[in-house]
Design a protein around this motif. Structure first.
Motif, PDB file in Angstrom:
ATOM      1  N   HIS A  21       0.812  -1.212   0.000  1.00  0.00           N
ATOM      2  CA  HIS A  21       0.000   0.000   0.000  1.00  0.00           C
ATOM      3  C   HIS A  21       0.843   1.258   0.000  1.00  0.00           C
ATOM      4  O   HIS A  21       0.467   2.274  -0.596  1.00  0.00           O
ATOM      5  N   ASP A 266      -5.995  -2.443 -12.583  1.00  0.00           N
ATOM      6  CA  ASP A 266      -5.469  -3.599 -11.878  1.00  0.00           C
ATOM      7  C   ASP A 266      -6.316  -3.900 -10.639  1.00  0.00           C
ATOM      8  O   ASP A 266      -6.601  -5.047 -10.313  1.00  0.00           O
ATOM      9  N   LYS A 267      -6.750  -2.870  -9.990  1.00  0.00           N
ATOM     10  CA  LYS A 267      -7.586  -3.053  -8.813  1.00  0.00           C
ATOM     11  C   LYS A 267      -8.987  -3.507  -9.182  1.00  0.00           C
ATOM     12  O   LYS A 267      -9.589  -4.313  -8.508  1.00  0.00           O
ATOM     13  N   GLY A 300     -10.234   2.554   0.197  1.00  0.00           N
ATOM     14  CA  GLY A 300      -9.945   3.309  -1.024  1.00  0.00           C
ATOM     15  C   GLY A 300      -9.729   4.782  -0.738  1.00  0.00           C
ATOM     16  O   GLY A 300      -8.805   5.403  -1.266  1.00  0.00           O
ATOM     17  N   TYR A 363     -10.615   5.720  -8.007  1.00  0.00           N
ATOM     18  CA  TYR A 363      -9.856   4.786  -7.174  1.00  0.00           C
ATOM     19  C   TYR A 363     -10.761   4.180  -6.118  1.00  0.00           C
ATOM     20  O   TYR A 363     -10.720   2.975  -5.864  1.00  0.00           O
ATOM     21  N   SER A 366     -12.942   1.743  -7.761  1.00  0.00           N
ATOM     22  CA  SER A 366     -12.252   0.507  -8.139  1.00  0.00           C
ATOM     23  C   SER A 366     -11.898  -0.338  -6.926  1.00  0.00           C
ATOM     24  O   SER A 366     -11.465  -1.470  -7.059  1.00  0.00           O
ATOM     25  N   THR A 367     -12.052   0.221  -5.747  1.00  0.00           N
ATOM     26  CA  THR A 367     -11.856  -0.574  -4.536  1.00  0.00           C
ATOM     27  C   THR A 367     -13.186  -1.162  -4.073  1.00  0.00           C
ATOM     28  O   THR A 367     -13.243  -2.312  -3.633  1.00  0.00           O
TER      29      THR A 367
END
Lengths: 385, 232, 103
Positions: A21, A266-267, A300, A363, A366-367
């Motif tokens: 992370h 990717d996430k 996220g 982001y 995407s989490t």
């Protein structure tokens, strides 16, 4: 209270894979700092250009021949002066000089040596006698020519001409004067062997700024082979160059955005088996779907908000405290002479907000979204899978 | 089927089918009707694949039946909204999993506190309750250790502690002795018996005779191929 | 120390730093707007300058506002842009000529 506990668990969860992370934060913050740097720099340049070119000539009249900028006849000065609303019309003599020694291009600019002008940003004086010149900071540094030194330039006949440096522009004016070599009009004409009655272009003063377009149109009608360039066009040019949706900005912005999309993709392509199992366990021990999604939201948000703030701080420091050295290296191109970007700080909050939105929201999404299926499934099924 | 006054959980013709309409369709539970009374210790006995774990999951509100009714405390849980079902699961049941299902990167106390995280209770209260439960299971000194540093038996006790933190009415255990030796298995049974003495209902799925032959067991339901064969 | 408090503290610190930077920039902006900017503006007026001295590699990058459309194609009409700065400097906008539509 509940929210803090879920946030606490989210942070614990992130802390379990500290290395991963922290790397994400580093990459993410770097991407944002690049994006923000370009936005801050371009906005500041735009504002600065508008401010310092606000008193550029009302109209510059060029002559176009076969699509090219050609020298203009000074015979048209009087007829242009007769146009109603026109004040002074002055011939401008200027051109480019390629310095073989350094590989740099200078702009050689002529001034009317009869005018006495007080310039705060000039050390020494403007050239008054033949053979005198004033130089910009970049030229001075490159040729190691300060006040009192000599500057040798090779004229159009291949003869070296010695100029005495009588003035040097201060660094605060670099954005305007970095590559300038200012000499008298007569010296420019002699140096470039300009034909008689020919100037590079004409600057036209218009008494009423609202009539500039009209005057420009009239000049065009009178002399169809000319191209009048108005002050507003000059300023709009820099608006376009530094606008965040075009050119330099878009280029860098786009590359950074692609890097960011790869990270988010990717996430978003799915959660690992371990994460799925963990969600199943949480649901089995009494967490509801919304609790699980809130957990993912905080995970996220913690990363993206931290990265965004760090990236923004880095951009500020880079652009306004360090004068954007990294960006300058990218933006410079093949210019040998390049001014330092010591810009007056200028912020566009709207841009910053949009950037924040475009980086934080995807982001977080995407989490949260990949966890959705696991979060809504019965815990027993999630743990069986 | 008439529910008696002390019936806590009742199932009526409950069926669970996995991978429905696919080549690997499995009927894990086939039309099971059973009751569990308040304070009982009921064991679902049977070999692997008999459906006892699936039935346990259904009864513990961890999965919804494909058909049939499951009544917990007078409510048909099959029809409940997800958030309500979660509430029932949280308040009524404490689940002890066969694989323990602890979060390896967390400490003992963090694992035990997990069920209380989304609940409206302060951090200090949460910690206080977790420490209480850990002390009871003789894990107080190991509260800050990471669970992966504990032995199998200790991890089992952490899993029990986590199941108890919400003070559930029903303790549900799936093959609790599967990873334990005899001594630890007997220790576990002592704990379960104690929980039962406190008034909690206990439901266990197992094929270990040490469990289903224990004196504290009220009833044994033998399962095979998703059905209850015998009850004793 | 509880993680969420640490996180909140760190976030607040970042926001505070940002605020300090913004205030510093604002202060500098006000100072320079009163001194450096007017001086540059005066300089541009006196020397009749029309462009910023940023990209000196080609004439149409050095004086984009004065560039004719020929300059970028001077080597070959179909040649690709070979000056890096040329790819970031768009051709100048022209106001529509009277009676001839836009550009």
């Amino acid at each position: 209270m509940q929210r803090f506990k879920i946030l606490e668990y989210a942070l614990s969860s992130l802390g379990r894979r500290k290395g991963k992370h922290l790397s994400i934060i580093a990459v993410y913050a770097f991407t944002i700092s690049v994006l923000a740097s370009i936005l801050l720099l371009s906005h500041a340049l735009r504002e600065e250009a508008s401010a310092i070119l606000a008193d550029a000539p009302h109209v510059v009249v060029q002559r176009i021949s076969a699509g090219r900028h050609d020298l203009i006849s000074t015979d048209i000065i009087d007829p242009v002066r007769q146009i109603p609303g026109v004040g002074e019309v002055r011939p401008r003599y200027w051109g480019y000089y390629f310095d073989g020694i350094t590989g740099a291009n200078y702009t050689v600019l002529g001034i009317d040596d009869r005018r006495t002008v007080e310039l705060e940003l000039l050390e020494g004086a403007l050239p008054e006698a033949p053979g005198e010149c004033a130089v910009g900071g970049g030229v001075s540094e490159l040729r190691e020519a300060g006040i009192g030194d000599e500057l040798v330039l090779v004229d159009s006949r291949g003869v070296g001409v010695i100029f005495e440096v009588v003035g040097a522009f201060r660094s605060e004016s670099n954005l305007l004067t970095n590559d300038l070599v200012v000499m008298s009009n007569a010296d420019v004409i002699e140096f470039f062997d300009l034909p008689q009655n020919r100037a590079t272009d004409l600057s036209v003063e218009v008494f009423n700024p609202k009539e500039v377009q009209t005057v420009a149109a009239k000049i065009k009608v009178l002399y169809p082979d000319t191209r009048p360039i108005t002050r507003s066009e000059i300023i709009r040019t820099y608006d376009a160059v530094f606008h965040w949706r075009s050119g330099m900005v878009l280029m860098v912005f786009f590359s950074a955005l692609i890097a960011f999309c790869i990270l988010a993709w990717d996430k978003a392509t799915g959660i690992s088996a371990e994460e799925r199992r963990e969600i199943g366990i949480l649901k089995a021990i009494g967490w509801s779907t919304s609790d699980v999604l809130e957990l993912k939201f905080w995970e996220g948000a913690a990363i993206s908000v931290t990265s965004f703030l760090l990236g923004l701080i880095a951009a500020f420091v880079h652009v306004f405290l360090l004068d954007a050295p990294a960006l300058a290296a990218v933006v410079k191109g093949w210019s040998v002479l390049f001014p330092q970007f010591r810009l007056t700080p200028s912020l566009n909050l709207y841009q910053i907000f949009v950037m924040g939105f475009l980086t934080v929201v995807p982001y977080v999404a995407s989490t949260v979204i990949p966890s959705w299926t696991a979060a809504i499934t019965d815990p027993e099924e999630v743990m069986r899978a | 089927m008439t529910a008696t006054a002390s019936t806590l959980i009742a199932t009526e013709g409950v069926t669970k089918v996995y991978n429905s309409r696919r080549p690997d369709e499995t009927v894990a539970v086939a039309g099971v009707s059973m009751e569990v009374g308040q304070g009982e210790v009921v064991v679902l006995k049977g070999p692997s694949g008999s459906g006892k774990t699936s039935l346990l999951s259904l009864v513990g509100c961890m999965a919804r039946p494909t058909s049939g009714r499951i009544v917990v405390d007078g409510r048909d849980v099959a029809k409940l909204a997800e958030s309500v079902l979660t509430e029932v699961r949280r308040q009524t049941f404490g689940f002890i999993f066969q694989q323990f299902n602890l979060i390896p990167g967390l400490s003992v106390i963090e694992n035990v506190s997990l069920p209380l995280v989304p609940v409206t209770i302060g951090l200090a209260d949460m910690r206080h309750r977790a420490e209480g439960v850990l002390r009871r299971l003789e894990l107080g000194a190991k509260a800050r250790r990471k669970v992966r540093q504990l032995s199998g038996g200790e991890q089992q006790r952490v899993a029990i502690a986590r199941a108890l933190i919400n003070e559930p009415e029903v303790v549900v255990a799936d093959e609790p002795t599967a990873h334990l030796d005899r001594a630890l298995s007997e220790e576990l049974l002592v704990i379960l018996a104690e929980l039962n003495r406190e008034g909690r209902t206990v439901i266990v799925a197992t094929h270990d005779p040490l469990v289903y032959e224990h004196p504290f067991v009220t009833r044994v339901l033998a399962m095979r191929d998703g059905r209850i064969e015998t009850a004793s | 120390m509880l993680k969420h408090r640490v996180f909140a503290a760190v976030t607040l610190l970042e926001v505070a730093l940002l605020v300090v930077l913004v205030l510093h920039c604002n202060a500098r902006r006000q100072r320079e707007s009163a001194s450096v900017i007017p001086a540059n503006r005066h300089l541009a007026r006196q020397l009749e300058l029309t462009d910023l001295a940023i990209w000196t590699e080609a004439r149409y990058t050095r004086h984009p506002s004065q560039a004719d459309r020929f300059a970028p194609f001077q080597d070959l009409p179909s040649s690709l842009e070979h000056f890096p700065a040329g790819s970031v400097v768009p051709p100048p906008e022209r106001a529509p000529e009277p009676g001839r539509g836009s550009r």
